[in-house]
Design an enzyme around this catalytic site. Structure first.
Site, PDB file in Angstrom:
ATOM      1  N   THR A 172       4.209   1.783   2.166  1.00 26.66           N
ATOM      2  CA  THR A 172       5.474   1.884   1.427  1.00 26.66           C
ATOM      3  C   THR A 172       6.343   2.995   2.004  1.00 26.66           C
ATOM      4  O   THR A 172       7.508   2.779   2.365  1.00 26.66           O
ATOM      5  CB  THR A 172       5.212   2.124  -0.063  1.00 26.66           C
ATOM      6  OG1 THR A 172       4.596   0.951  -0.630  1.00 26.66           O
ATOM      7  CG2 THR A 172       6.502   2.422  -0.813  1.00 26.66           C
ATOM      8  N   ALA A 173       5.793   4.202   2.092  1.00 30.05           N
ATOM      9  CA  ALA A 173       6.567   5.325   2.616  1.00 30.05           C
ATOM     10  C   ALA A 173       7.028   5.044   4.049  1.00 30.05           C
ATOM     11  O   ALA A 173       8.196   5.267   4.399  1.00 30.05           O
ATOM     12  CB  ALA A 173       5.726   6.602   2.572  1.00 30.05           C
ATOM     13  N   GLY A 190       0.814  -1.207   0.000  1.00 24.24           N
ATOM     14  CA  GLY A 190       0.000   0.000   0.000  1.00 24.24           C
ATOM     15  C   GLY A 190       0.851   1.261   0.000  1.00 24.24           C
ATOM     16  O   GLY A 190       2.050   1.230   0.265  1.00 24.24           O
ATOM     17  N   CYS A 191       0.212   2.398  -0.287  1.00 18.56           N
ATOM     18  CA  CYS A 191       0.959   3.651  -0.437  1.00 18.56           C
ATOM     19  C   CYS A 191       1.512   4.164   0.891  1.00 18.56           C
ATOM     20  O   CYS A 191       2.711   4.434   1.005  1.00 18.56           O
ATOM     21  CB  CYS A 191       0.089   4.704  -1.111  1.00 18.56           C
ATOM     22  SG  CYS A 191      -1.509   4.990  -0.322  1.00 18.56           S
ATOM     23  N   TYR A 192       0.666   4.289   1.910  1.00 17.97           N
ATOM     24  CA  TYR A 192       1.172   4.691   3.226  1.00 17.97           C
ATOM     25  C   TYR A 192       2.188   3.677   3.769  1.00 17.97           C
ATOM     26  O   TYR A 192       3.238   4.069   4.293  1.00 17.97           O
ATOM     27  CB  TYR A 192       0.027   4.830   4.224  1.00 17.97           C
ATOM     28  CG  TYR A 192      -0.821   6.070   4.101  1.00 17.97           C
ATOM     29  CD1 TYR A 192      -0.270   7.349   4.206  1.00 17.97           C
ATOM     30  CD2 TYR A 192      -2.201   5.974   3.929  1.00 17.97           C
ATOM     31  CE1 TYR A 192      -1.062   8.481   4.134  1.00 17.97           C
ATOM     32  CE2 TYR A 192      -2.998   7.106   3.857  1.00 17.97           C
ATOM     33  CZ  TYR A 192      -2.433   8.361   3.957  1.00 17.97           C
ATOM     34  OH  TYR A 192      -3.223   9.484   3.893  1.00 17.97           O
TER      35      TYR A 192
END
EC number: 1.2.1.38
Length: 334
Positions: free
Chosen positions: A157-158, A153-155
Protein backbone atom coordinates in the site's frame (compact mmCIF):
# COMPACT_ATOMS: atom_id res chain seq x y z
CA UNK A 1 -27.95 -1.59 8.64
CA UNK A 2 -25.43 -4.11 7.34
CA UNK A 3 -24.82 -6.96 9.78
CA UNK A 4 -21.02 -7.12 9.96
CA UNK A 5 -18.86 -9.90 11.40
CA UNK A 6 -15.13 -10.06 12.10
CA UNK A 7 -13.24 -13.36 11.94
CA UNK A 8 -9.88 -13.10 13.67
CA UNK A 9 -11.26 -10.42 15.96
CA UNK A 10 -8.74 -10.72 18.80
CA UNK A 11 -5.75 -9.43 16.79
CA UNK A 12 -4.69 -5.83 16.36
CA UNK A 13 -6.47 -5.33 13.04
CA UNK A 14 -9.58 -7.10 14.34
CA UNK A 15 -9.79 -4.67 17.26
CA UNK A 16 -9.37 -1.68 14.94
CA UNK A 17 -12.15 -3.01 12.70
CA UNK A 18 -14.47 -3.52 15.69
CA UNK A 19 -13.96 0.12 16.67
CA UNK A 20 -14.75 1.31 13.13
CA UNK A 21 -17.85 -0.84 12.80
CA UNK A 22 -19.06 0.43 16.16
CA UNK A 23 -18.94 4.05 14.95
CA UNK A 24 -20.13 3.45 11.37
CA UNK A 25 -23.69 4.78 10.95
CA UNK A 26 -24.67 2.05 8.46
CA UNK A 27 -23.10 -1.02 10.08
CA UNK A 28 -23.98 -3.10 13.10
CA UNK A 29 -21.53 -5.49 14.72
CA UNK A 30 -23.12 -8.93 14.53
CA UNK A 31 -20.27 -11.13 15.75
CA UNK A 32 -16.63 -11.42 16.78
CA UNK A 33 -14.93 -14.76 16.16
CA UNK A 34 -11.59 -16.51 16.53
CA UNK A 35 -10.46 -20.03 15.73
CA UNK A 36 -12.01 -22.73 17.88
CA UNK A 37 -8.70 -23.50 19.63
CA UNK A 38 -7.72 -19.88 20.31
CA UNK A 39 -6.83 -18.95 23.89
CA UNK A 40 -8.90 -15.78 23.37
CA UNK A 41 -12.16 -17.65 22.72
CA UNK A 42 -14.86 -16.72 25.23
CA UNK A 43 -13.17 -13.55 26.47
CA UNK A 44 -14.79 -10.11 26.13
CA UNK A 45 -13.11 -8.11 23.36
CA UNK A 46 -12.59 -5.23 25.82
CA UNK A 47 -10.58 -7.53 28.10
CA UNK A 48 -8.18 -8.16 25.21
CA UNK A 49 -8.08 -4.57 23.96
CA UNK A 50 -8.65 -2.05 26.73
CA UNK A 51 -9.42 0.82 24.36
CA UNK A 52 -12.73 -0.92 23.55
CA UNK A 53 -13.86 -0.83 27.20
CA UNK A 54 -17.21 0.90 27.56
CA UNK A 55 -17.73 0.77 23.80
CA UNK A 56 -18.02 -2.91 22.87
CA UNK A 57 -18.88 -5.52 25.48
CA UNK A 58 -19.31 -8.43 23.04
CA UNK A 59 -17.37 -11.65 23.71
CA UNK A 60 -15.03 -13.18 21.17
CA UNK A 61 -16.57 -16.52 20.19
CA UNK A 62 -14.97 -19.68 18.78
CA UNK A 63 -15.79 -20.19 15.10
CA UNK A 64 -17.27 -23.68 14.94
CA UNK A 65 -19.97 -23.28 12.29
CA UNK A 66 -19.05 -20.84 9.48
CA UNK A 67 -22.27 -21.56 7.57
CA UNK A 68 -24.37 -20.51 10.56
CA UNK A 69 -22.31 -17.33 11.00
CA UNK A 70 -22.79 -16.58 7.29
CA UNK A 71 -26.58 -16.75 7.65
CA UNK A 72 -26.41 -14.08 10.36
CA UNK A 73 -24.10 -11.73 8.42
CA UNK A 74 -24.19 -9.44 5.40
CA UNK A 75 -20.49 -8.53 5.53
CA UNK A 76 -17.49 -10.56 6.68
CA UNK A 77 -14.07 -9.15 7.50
CA UNK A 78 -11.39 -11.84 7.50
CA UNK A 79 -8.50 -10.71 9.71
CA UNK A 80 -7.07 -14.20 9.58
CA UNK A 81 -3.96 -16.06 8.45
CA UNK A 82 -3.57 -16.60 4.71
CA UNK A 83 -4.41 -20.32 4.77
CA UNK A 84 -7.43 -19.70 7.02
CA UNK A 85 -8.82 -17.01 4.71
CA UNK A 86 -8.22 -19.33 1.74
CA UNK A 87 -10.43 -21.97 3.36
CA UNK A 88 -13.10 -19.71 4.90
CA UNK A 89 -13.72 -17.08 2.21
CA UNK A 90 -15.45 -19.47 -0.25
CA UNK A 91 -17.84 -20.65 2.48
CA UNK A 92 -18.99 -17.09 3.21
CA UNK A 93 -19.08 -16.14 -0.47
CA UNK A 94 -21.23 -19.15 -1.37
CA UNK A 95 -23.64 -18.04 1.35
CA UNK A 96 -23.99 -14.62 -0.33
CA UNK A 97 -21.86 -12.64 2.13
CA UNK A 98 -19.73 -9.71 1.03
CA UNK A 99 -16.14 -10.56 2.03
CA UNK A 100 -13.19 -8.25 2.72
CA UNK A 101 -10.09 -10.36 3.22
CA UNK A 102 -7.11 -8.71 4.93
CA UNK A 103 -4.79 -11.67 4.26
CA UNK A 104 -2.82 -12.38 1.10
CA UNK A 105 -4.95 -15.36 0.09
CA UNK A 106 -6.63 -13.74 -2.93
CA UNK A 107 -4.34 -10.82 -3.86
CA UNK A 108 -2.34 -12.21 -6.75
CA UNK A 109 -3.26 -14.25 -9.80
CA UNK A 110 -0.24 -16.25 -10.93
CA UNK A 111 0.70 -19.83 -11.61
CA UNK A 112 2.45 -21.42 -8.60
CA UNK A 113 2.46 -18.05 -6.81
CA UNK A 114 0.89 -19.37 -3.61
CA UNK A 115 2.97 -22.53 -3.60
CA UNK A 116 6.17 -20.50 -3.91
CA UNK A 117 5.46 -17.54 -1.65
CA UNK A 118 2.82 -18.76 0.81
CA UNK A 119 3.57 -22.46 1.07
CA UNK A 120 0.17 -23.81 0.03
CA UNK A 121 -1.54 -24.73 -3.20
CA UNK A 122 -4.47 -22.47 -4.05
CA UNK A 123 -7.72 -24.45 -4.40
CA UNK A 124 -10.11 -21.65 -5.35
CA UNK A 125 -9.03 -20.28 -8.72
CA UNK A 126 -12.57 -19.15 -9.55
CA UNK A 127 -12.63 -16.79 -6.55
CA UNK A 128 -9.06 -15.70 -7.19
CA UNK A 129 -10.19 -14.62 -10.68
CA UNK A 130 -13.21 -12.75 -9.32
CA UNK A 131 -11.46 -10.95 -6.44
CA UNK A 132 -10.85 -7.20 -6.64
CA UNK A 133 -7.50 -5.96 -5.36
CA UNK A 134 -8.25 -3.61 -2.49
CA UNK A 135 -5.90 -0.71 -3.13
CA UNK A 136 -8.70 1.77 -2.58
CA UNK A 137 -7.38 4.81 -4.46
CA UNK A 138 -6.58 2.87 -7.61
CA UNK A 139 -9.23 0.14 -7.96
CA UNK A 140 -12.46 1.88 -7.05
CA UNK A 141 -14.50 0.55 -9.99
CA UNK A 142 -13.47 -3.08 -9.42
CA UNK A 143 -14.11 -2.78 -5.67
CA UNK A 144 -17.60 -1.41 -6.30
CA UNK A 145 -18.56 -4.57 -8.23
CA UNK A 146 -16.74 -7.35 -6.37
CA UNK A 147 -18.18 -9.75 -3.82
CA UNK A 148 -14.64 -10.54 -2.65
CA UNK A 149 -12.12 -7.77 -2.01
CA UNK A 150 -8.52 -8.78 -1.28
CA UNK A 151 -7.27 -5.82 0.73
CA UNK A 152 -3.74 -4.77 -0.32
CA UNK A 153 -0.80 -5.57 1.96
CA UNK A 154 0.73 -2.93 4.22
CA UNK A 155 4.12 -2.52 2.51
CA UNK A 156 2.50 -2.70 -0.97
CA UNK A 157 0.00 0.00 0.00
CA UNK A 158 2.64 2.53 1.05
CA UNK A 159 4.93 1.66 -1.86
CA UNK A 160 2.34 1.54 -4.64
CA UNK A 161 0.70 4.80 -3.60
CA UNK A 162 4.14 6.40 -3.98
CA UNK A 163 5.07 4.75 -7.29
CA UNK A 164 1.84 4.38 -9.27
CA UNK A 165 1.32 8.04 -10.26
CA UNK A 166 4.75 8.06 -11.93
CA UNK A 167 4.21 4.69 -13.62
CA UNK A 168 0.77 5.60 -14.93
CA UNK A 169 2.03 8.95 -16.24
CA UNK A 170 5.03 7.22 -17.89
CA UNK A 171 7.52 9.46 -16.11
CA UNK A 172 10.01 6.74 -15.09
CA UNK A 173 13.05 5.37 -16.88
CA UNK A 174 12.02 1.85 -17.86
CA UNK A 175 15.55 0.44 -17.53
CA UNK A 176 15.99 1.11 -13.80
CA UNK A 177 13.84 -0.67 -11.21
CA UNK A 178 12.40 1.38 -8.33
CA UNK A 179 14.31 0.61 -5.13
CA UNK A 180 12.05 0.43 -2.05
CA UNK A 181 13.45 0.53 1.49
CA UNK A 182 10.63 0.33 4.03
CA UNK A 183 10.51 -0.02 7.81
CA UNK A 184 7.54 -1.31 9.81
CA UNK A 185 6.68 -1.30 13.50
CA UNK A 186 6.46 -4.62 15.31
CA UNK A 187 2.64 -4.78 15.23
CA UNK A 188 3.12 -5.91 11.63
CA UNK A 189 4.22 -9.27 13.07
CA UNK A 190 0.86 -9.73 14.81
CA UNK A 191 -0.26 -9.91 18.45
CA UNK A 192 1.02 -13.38 19.26
CA UNK A 193 4.17 -13.10 21.38
CA UNK A 194 7.43 -14.36 19.90
CA UNK A 195 11.13 -13.57 19.86
CA UNK A 196 10.53 -11.76 16.56
CA UNK A 197 8.32 -9.06 18.09
CA UNK A 198 9.60 -8.91 21.66
CA UNK A 199 10.74 -5.33 22.34
CA UNK A 200 13.74 -6.70 24.24
CA UNK A 201 14.88 -8.49 21.08
CA UNK A 202 13.85 -6.11 18.29
CA UNK A 203 16.61 -4.05 16.72
CA UNK A 204 16.45 -2.14 13.44
CA UNK A 205 17.18 -4.84 10.90
CA UNK A 206 16.51 -5.86 7.32
CA UNK A 207 14.70 -9.14 6.67
CA UNK A 208 13.24 -11.06 3.76
CA UNK A 209 15.94 -9.73 1.44
CA UNK A 210 15.06 -10.73 -2.15
CA UNK A 211 12.46 -13.18 -0.76
CA UNK A 212 9.60 -11.19 0.82
CA UNK A 213 6.15 -12.17 -0.51
CA UNK A 214 5.11 -8.53 -0.83
CA UNK A 215 7.63 -7.97 -3.61
CA UNK A 216 5.79 -10.14 -6.17
CA UNK A 217 2.48 -8.61 -5.01
CA UNK A 218 3.81 -5.18 -5.93
CA UNK A 219 5.25 -6.41 -9.22
CA UNK A 220 1.92 -7.99 -10.17
CA UNK A 221 -0.07 -4.81 -9.55
CA UNK A 222 2.47 -2.21 -10.69
CA UNK A 223 3.21 -4.10 -13.89
CA UNK A 224 6.96 -3.63 -13.46
CA UNK A 225 9.82 -5.04 -11.38
CA UNK A 226 10.96 -3.45 -8.12
CA UNK A 227 13.69 -4.13 -5.57
CA UNK A 228 12.12 -4.28 -2.10
CA UNK A 229 13.91 -4.51 1.23
CA UNK A 230 11.69 -4.52 4.34
CA UNK A 231 13.03 -3.60 7.79
CA UNK A 232 11.72 -4.18 11.30
CA UNK A 233 11.88 -1.16 13.57
CA UNK A 234 11.77 -1.03 17.36
CA UNK A 235 8.51 0.93 17.51
CA UNK A 236 4.89 -0.21 17.72
CA UNK A 237 3.12 0.89 14.59
CA UNK A 238 3.61 2.64 11.27
CA UNK A 239 5.49 2.17 8.01
CA UNK A 240 7.93 4.55 6.39
CA UNK A 241 8.83 3.67 2.78
CA UNK A 242 11.63 5.49 0.98
CA UNK A 243 11.64 4.82 -2.76
CA UNK A 244 14.43 5.81 -5.18
CA UNK A 245 13.53 5.99 -8.88
CA UNK A 246 15.14 7.21 -12.09
CA UNK A 247 13.04 9.59 -14.16
CA UNK A 248 12.68 9.41 -17.92
CA UNK A 249 14.76 11.87 -19.91
CA UNK A 250 13.41 15.42 -19.80
CA UNK A 251 10.80 14.94 -17.04
CA UNK A 252 10.15 18.18 -15.15
CA UNK A 253 9.18 18.76 -11.52
CA UNK A 254 5.91 20.27 -12.72
CA UNK A 255 5.05 17.01 -14.52
CA UNK A 256 5.73 15.11 -11.30
CA UNK A 257 3.55 17.48 -9.26
CA UNK A 258 0.77 17.21 -11.84
CA UNK A 259 0.96 13.39 -11.83
CA UNK A 260 0.50 13.16 -8.05
CA UNK A 261 -2.22 15.81 -7.93
CA UNK A 262 -4.21 14.18 -10.73
CA UNK A 263 -3.85 10.73 -9.16
CA UNK A 264 -5.09 11.78 -5.74
CA UNK A 265 -7.53 14.60 -6.46
CA UNK A 266 -10.68 13.74 -4.55
CA UNK A 267 -8.92 10.89 -2.68
CA UNK A 268 -9.04 12.13 0.92
CA UNK A 269 -6.99 9.31 2.47
CA UNK A 270 -3.85 10.44 0.60
CA UNK A 271 -2.19 13.69 1.67
CA UNK A 272 0.45 15.33 -0.53
CA UNK A 273 3.03 17.27 1.47
CA UNK A 274 4.37 20.49 0.00
CA UNK A 275 7.32 21.49 2.16
CA UNK A 276 8.25 18.55 4.37
CA UNK A 277 8.74 14.81 4.02
CA UNK A 278 6.38 12.34 5.73
CA UNK A 279 6.88 11.13 9.30
CA UNK A 280 5.30 8.15 11.01
CA UNK A 281 4.13 10.20 13.98
CA UNK A 282 1.94 12.29 11.66
CA UNK A 283 0.01 9.26 10.37
CA UNK A 284 -0.03 7.08 13.49
CA UNK A 285 -3.62 6.30 14.55
CA UNK A 286 -4.96 7.81 11.30
CA UNK A 287 -6.24 6.37 7.98
CA UNK A 288 -3.96 8.59 5.88
CA UNK A 289 -1.01 7.99 3.60
CA UNK A 290 1.31 10.98 3.54
CA UNK A 291 3.45 11.39 0.41
CA UNK A 292 6.37 13.73 -0.24
CA UNK A 293 9.25 13.76 -2.69
CA UNK A 294 12.51 15.41 -3.69
CA UNK A 295 14.08 15.56 -7.18
CA UNK A 296 17.74 15.91 -8.08
CA UNK A 297 18.82 15.61 -11.67
CA UNK A 298 17.20 12.56 -13.18
CA UNK A 299 16.39 10.88 -9.86
CA UNK A 300 13.41 11.19 -7.53
CA UNK A 301 13.06 9.96 -3.95
CA UNK A 302 9.45 9.54 -2.84
CA UNK A 303 8.66 8.98 0.85
CA UNK A 304 5.39 7.42 2.03
CA UNK A 305 4.15 7.06 5.60
CA UNK A 306 1.15 5.04 6.80
CA UNK A 307 -0.12 3.40 9.96
CA UNK A 308 0.39 -0.28 9.15
CA UNK A 309 -2.67 -1.36 11.18
CA UNK A 310 -4.95 1.27 9.60
CA UNK A 311 -4.16 2.39 6.03
CA UNK A 312 -2.04 -0.76 5.81
CA UNK A 313 -4.90 -3.02 6.90
CA UNK A 314 -8.15 -2.24 8.72
CA UNK A 315 -8.97 1.33 7.66
CA UNK A 316 -8.20 0.44 4.05
CA UNK A 317 -10.58 -2.52 4.38
CA UNK A 318 -13.23 -0.12 5.70
CA UNK A 319 -12.45 2.31 2.86
CA UNK A 320 -13.12 -0.57 0.46
CA UNK A 321 -16.44 -1.28 2.20
CA UNK A 322 -17.39 2.39 1.92
CA UNK A 323 -16.61 2.31 -1.81
CA UNK A 324 -18.48 -0.96 -2.28
CA UNK A 325 -21.69 0.38 -0.71
CA UNK A 326 -21.48 4.01 -1.84
CA UNK A 327 -20.70 5.57 1.53
CA UNK A 328 -18.34 8.55 1.87
CA UNK A 329 -14.80 7.10 1.71
CA UNK A 330 -13.70 8.13 5.20
CA UNK A 331 -16.93 7.17 6.98
CA UNK A 332 -16.06 5.80 10.46
CA UNK A 333 -12.36 6.52 9.86
CA UNK A 334 -12.03 10.14 11.01
Amino acid sequence: MLKTTIIGASGYTGAELALMINRHPDLTLSGLYVSANSVDAGKPIAALHGKLAGLIDMPVQPLTNPEQVAKQSDVIFLATAHEVSHDLAPIFLENDCQVFDLSGAFRVKGENFYQEFYGFEHQHEQWLDKAAYGLAEWNEQDIKKAQLVAVAGCYPTASQLAIKPLVESKLLDETQWPVINATSGVTGAGRKASMVNSFCEVSLQAYGVFSHRHQPEMVAHLGRDVIFTPHLGNFKRGILATITMKLAEGVTEQQIQDAFEQAYQGKPAVRLLEETLPRIQDVEQTPFCDLGWKVQGQHIIVVAAIDNLLKGASSQAMQCLNLRYGFAPLTALV
